[in-house]
Design an enzyme around this catalytic site. Sequence first.
Site, PDB file in Angstrom:
ATOM      1  N   HIS A 197      -7.778  56.077  -1.943  1.00 51.54           N
ATOM      2  CA  HIS A 197      -8.858  56.810  -2.630  1.00 51.54           C
ATOM      3  C   HIS A 197      -9.916  57.303  -1.646  1.00 51.54           C
ATOM      4  CE1 HIS A 197      -7.236  54.919  -6.325  1.00 51.54           C
ATOM      5  NE2 HIS A 197      -7.166  53.835  -5.557  1.00 51.54           N
ATOM      6  N   SER A 208     -18.345  79.037  15.994  1.00 55.75           N
ATOM      7  CA  SER A 208     -18.963  79.829  14.938  1.00 55.75           C
ATOM      8  C   SER A 208     -19.691  81.004  15.584  1.00 55.75           C
ATOM      9  CB  SER A 208     -19.942  78.957  14.164  1.00 55.75           C
ATOM     10  OG  SER A 208     -20.947  79.749  13.585  1.00 55.75           O
ATOM     11  N   LYS A 216     -21.057  74.453  16.547  1.00 56.55           N
ATOM     12  CA  LYS A 216     -19.825  74.305  15.769  1.00 56.55           C
ATOM     13  C   LYS A 216     -18.545  74.351  16.596  1.00 56.55           C
ATOM     14  CE  LYS A 216     -19.303  74.260  11.763  1.00 56.55           C
ATOM     15  NZ  LYS A 216     -19.598  75.243  10.713  1.00 56.55           N
ATOM     16  N   ASN A 256     -14.733  74.365  15.141  1.00 64.28           N
ATOM     17  CA  ASN A 256     -14.055  74.331  13.841  1.00 64.28           C
ATOM     18  C   ASN A 256     -12.549  74.094  13.963  1.00 64.28           C
ATOM     19  OD1 ASN A 256     -16.496  74.903  12.543  1.00 64.28           O
ATOM     20  ND2 ASN A 256     -16.208  77.104  12.821  1.00 64.28           N
ATOM     21  N   GLU A 281      -7.124  74.217   9.033  1.00 67.40           N
ATOM     22  CA  GLU A 281      -7.543  74.853   7.771  1.00 67.40           C
ATOM     23  C   GLU A 281      -6.572  75.967   7.377  1.00 67.40           C
ATOM     24  OE1 GLU A 281     -11.974  75.634   7.597  1.00 67.40           O
ATOM     25  OE2 GLU A 281     -11.765  74.738   9.568  1.00 67.40           O
ATOM     26  N   GLN A 321      16.983  92.133  -3.968  1.00 70.61           N
ATOM     27  CA  GLN A 321      16.380  92.649  -2.737  1.00 70.61           C
ATOM     28  C   GLN A 321      15.049  91.930  -2.457  1.00 70.61           C
ATOM     29  OE1 GLN A 321      16.904  96.849  -1.545  1.00 70.61           O
ATOM     30  NE2 GLN A 321      14.735  97.055  -1.971  1.00 70.61           N
ATOM     31  N   LYS A 364      14.397  88.701   0.286  1.00 73.51           N
ATOM     32  CA  LYS A 364      14.149  88.706   1.728  1.00 73.51           C
ATOM     33  C   LYS A 364      12.686  88.534   2.110  1.00 73.51           C
ATOM     34  CE  LYS A 364      17.166  92.044   1.785  1.00 73.51           C
ATOM     35  NZ  LYS A 364      18.006  91.503   0.692  1.00 73.51           N
TER      36      LYS A 364
HETATM   37  N1  ARG Z   1      19.005  96.521   0.295  1.00 73.86           N
HETATM   38  C1  ARG Z   1      19.843  95.821  -0.609  1.00 73.86           C
HETATM   39  C2  ARG Z   1      19.344  94.384  -0.766  1.00 73.86           C
HETATM   40  O1  ARG Z   1      18.581  93.973   0.034  1.00 73.86           O
HETATM   41  C3  ARG Z   1      21.236  95.799  -0.094  1.00 73.86           C
HETATM   42  C4  ARG Z   1      22.278  95.697  -1.141  1.00 73.86           C
HETATM   43  C5  ARG Z   1      22.366  96.933  -1.886  1.00 73.86           C
HETATM   44  N2  ARG Z   1      23.408  96.911  -2.840  1.00 73.86           N
HETATM   45  C6  ARG Z   1      23.426  97.753  -3.839  1.00 73.86           C
HETATM   46  N3  ARG Z   1      24.413  97.668  -4.628  1.00 73.86           N
HETATM   47  N4  ARG Z   1      22.411  98.556  -4.069  1.00 73.86           N
HETATM   48  O2  ARG Z   1      19.684  93.690  -1.682  1.00 73.86           O
END
Ligand code: ARG
Length: 458
Positions: free
Chosen positions: A156, A277, A283, A285, A290, A322, A325
């Site tokens: 605590h 600072s 200071k 920091n 953080e 898509q 990613k």
């Molecule tokens: N740029 C697309 C992705 O990142 C690649 C795959 C595209 N496939 C399709 N059938 N449009 O998912």
Amino acid sequence: MAKLWAGRTSGEIDPAAESYNRSISFDKRMWREDITASVAHAKMLKKQGLIPAEAADRIVSGLWGIMEDIESGRLVIDSACEDIHSFVEAELTAREGEAGKMLHTARSRNDQVAQDLRLYLRGEGMETRKLVLDLITALMEKAYEEKATVMPGYTHLQRAQPVTFGHHLMAYAMMLSRDAGRLDDALRRMDESPIGACALAGTTYDTDRRFEAELLGFSAPMRNSLDAVSDRDYAVELLSALSLIMTHLSRFSEEIILWSSWEFRFISLSDAYSTGSSIMPQKKNPDMAELTRGKTGRVYGDLIALLTALKGIPLAYNKDMQEDKEAVFDAFDTVKAALTVFAPMISTMRVLRDNMRLAAQRGFINATDLADYLTCRGMPFRTAYKLVGEIVTYCSENGLTLEELGIEEYKKRSELFEQDLYAAIDIDTCCFKRTSLGGPTPESVDTQIAWLREKLGL
Ligand code: ARG
């Protein structure tokens, strides 16, 4: 730029829609993987006699040429392309003509992107695992130096019982070792290759998926073509492992921030890992800690974004995917950056041992040990607990520590108290006599370090 899919549509796509559709701004970082996977595909096509050997050779050398040129900066990835896959194929065709047009035989962007992402994330996963191990090494080294440094342990955020700083640091090393294990698990499970699933239903060509998988360093092809192009659960697993790494780093950051405050003054961060600072000259920091605490939220966000993107989409590929990613790239970038500053920040921090010790001597941190003293002399623990509680209240009201209270005062409260009680509640005794397995003693810290080194092969 001519579309890969020109033929089906004749009308022009709206410029805003085209730009909305594009992924090249972020998937271009998979250029190496896209080229490597394409080389493997061309080799498979050649071996199976699906394209002329000479065309396959031109494809392979053309692809290596593109790789070299991007590497050296001679070739810039064209941001007008839809994605990295279209860019590489267009560039190959520009260089190798008709041969280039044969590369996409028995392949779809759906299995291609799945393959590229697996390759890319396998690399990221291994790199991150290495960074986690670097941090664990830094922690073990620091823990070894500080294995006899007594500090208050907290519950605590109230002083509870003394521990060693080495023990405290090793707690994080243990958590991070499981994080490395979680990355390993995910990497092991994702060691299967989707390429050859094509758009969703495999192909009528006589392909050799095992050969292609092997060329790319995967132990086997995935067994279901729909699964192969639809699955992103490995990315979710990696993101959840990354989220937990950030949870651990964030807790640790919070402590580093507290410890470097004037209120605690347990550590002093190196100038290399702190900032000043713009207005307050005094200071220093803990910005790195953080930021790490702050960036934890975005990694959690990345995990939730991907889970949410996946939860409603029917099999097989959908453009929603898509979105995988940016989430997973951002999380890896963030975690790698955090780990990269964390390890040297720990190695270079100065530990203010006297202040830790002083703090451990205040706050009745040895009250449990006083109760244990009575218990060892026959008083039931619960009775001892209550009696010590009364002694603590008395001391607290009179501005005394347990060590400062005279023996007569103790004896007034129980005849079990003898002069040796002072040795029993000495801060070193309290810490170093806790010899139970996994406890805070210097010997235990040594054992923990040895155990972890062995387990992780460090
Ligand atoms: N740029 C697309 C992705 O990142 C690649 C795959 C595209 N496939 C399709 N059938 N449009 O998912």
